[in-house]
Design an enzyme around this catalytic site. Sequence first.
Site, PDB file in Angstrom:
ATOM      1  N   HIS A   1       0.819  -1.221   0.000  1.00  0.00           N
ATOM      2  CA  HIS A   1       0.000   0.000   0.000  1.00  0.00           C
ATOM      3  C   HIS A   1       0.848   1.265   0.000  1.00  0.00           C
ATOM      4  O   HIS A   1       0.383   2.324   0.401  1.00  0.00           O
ATOM      5  CB  HIS A   1      -0.973  -0.012   1.199  1.00  0.00           C
ATOM      6  CG  HIS A   1      -2.020  -1.084   1.109  1.00  0.00           C
ATOM      7  ND1 HIS A   1      -2.770  -1.517   2.186  1.00  0.00           N
ATOM      8  CD2 HIS A   1      -2.452  -1.825   0.038  1.00  0.00           C
ATOM      9  CE1 HIS A   1      -3.608  -2.470   1.784  1.00  0.00           C
ATOM     10  NE2 HIS A   1      -3.430  -2.677   0.499  1.00  0.00           N
TER      11      HIS A   1
ATOM     12  N   CYS B   1       5.167  20.891 -12.911  1.00  0.00           N
ATOM     13  CA  CYS B   1       4.097  20.890 -13.933  1.00  0.00           C
ATOM     14  C   CYS B   1       2.852  21.622 -13.430  1.00  0.00           C
ATOM     15  O   CYS B   1       1.879  21.766 -14.169  1.00  0.00           O
ATOM     16  CB  CYS B   1       3.736  19.462 -14.333  1.00  0.00           C
ATOM     17  SG  CYS B   1       2.700  18.613 -13.133  1.00  0.00           S
TER      18      CYS B   1
END
Length: 251
Positions: free
Chosen positions: A117, A148
């Site tokens: 996980h 970005c």
Amino acid sequence: MISQTLIERLTNARLVTVFTGAGVSAESGVATFRAQGGLWSKFKPEELANLDAFLANPQMVWEWYQARREVVLNAEPNEGHRAIASLEEFVPHVSVVTQNIDGLHTEAGSSEVIELHGNIRKNFCQNCGKRHDNLEILTEHHIPSCSCGGNIRPDVVWFGELLPATAIELAEKRAKECNILFSVGTSSVVWPAAGLPLLALDSGAYVVEINPEQTPLTRHAHESIRATSGEVMPEITRLLREMRIPSELSK
Ligand code: BJW
């Protein structure tokens, strides 16, 4: 509490897989999810541990993970983690397959740790996928942005997201090929992870559960030991050490 059968099987085992959940870190002060007082009794998973929640309120989700990071970064491996690591003294190959995101098995010295996980100490950009594993980010209160322009998120697997393919593939391999699988400190309700002990059973492994509470796995396991990880795992390594002394004396 620990059967002679289990100790004998361990002395002959080539591969032992230790499948773990939040209960293993409870004795290090890291909260579990589903118990009374656990994380899901105070916070709603649907509001915090899924992508829609992050997209709707990234700052709130980021802050929740920052609070949990503070706990994890101050936590130390406990006797259970350390005993799991020291199983490697007795068994040629020990694989730790963990649902935990705290990194404490690695800190305790386990050589093969498969994180199903993710890991709360790491991050990536939700928009472009770029990794942001620099440590400064771990103390940022305001959600950081990637070059970005996208939001940076913790590298953990939320509900509805796929588990990392390499991790689940290797975990399934270790479940299929092991001689013994320990399921320690997990409620065994989150899939696909919860299927691993069943895969081991189908492949002929001896399956031992260690948990103070019953779980859906209990009725399938060969043995279910009702005690904590920090009590049982060190006792197992103590018995293995005792078994080894006579053979070493006879050399
Ligand atoms: C002690 C102790 C001590 C205390 N010593 N013991 C098949 C059927 C039904 C549903 C699904 C299914 N397949 C997929 C799903 C959906 C979903 C799922 O499983 N839902 C169920 C809950 C209903 N699974 C997913 O969404 C997974 N993705 C997926 O399958 O993608 C494909 C797909 C998508 C959509 C549809 C179908 C397929 C992703 C699961 C991601 C789980 N993420 C979390 C959060 C991680 C980030 C974070 O930390 O914030 O992972 S949820 C949470 O649960 C966390 C844990 O790793 C995970 C397991 O919990 P764990 O470790 O067992 O903790 P607890 O608290 O539940 O239990 C602790 C235990 O310890 C207790 O039993 C105590 O008694 C015991 N204990 N002290 C030993 N000292």
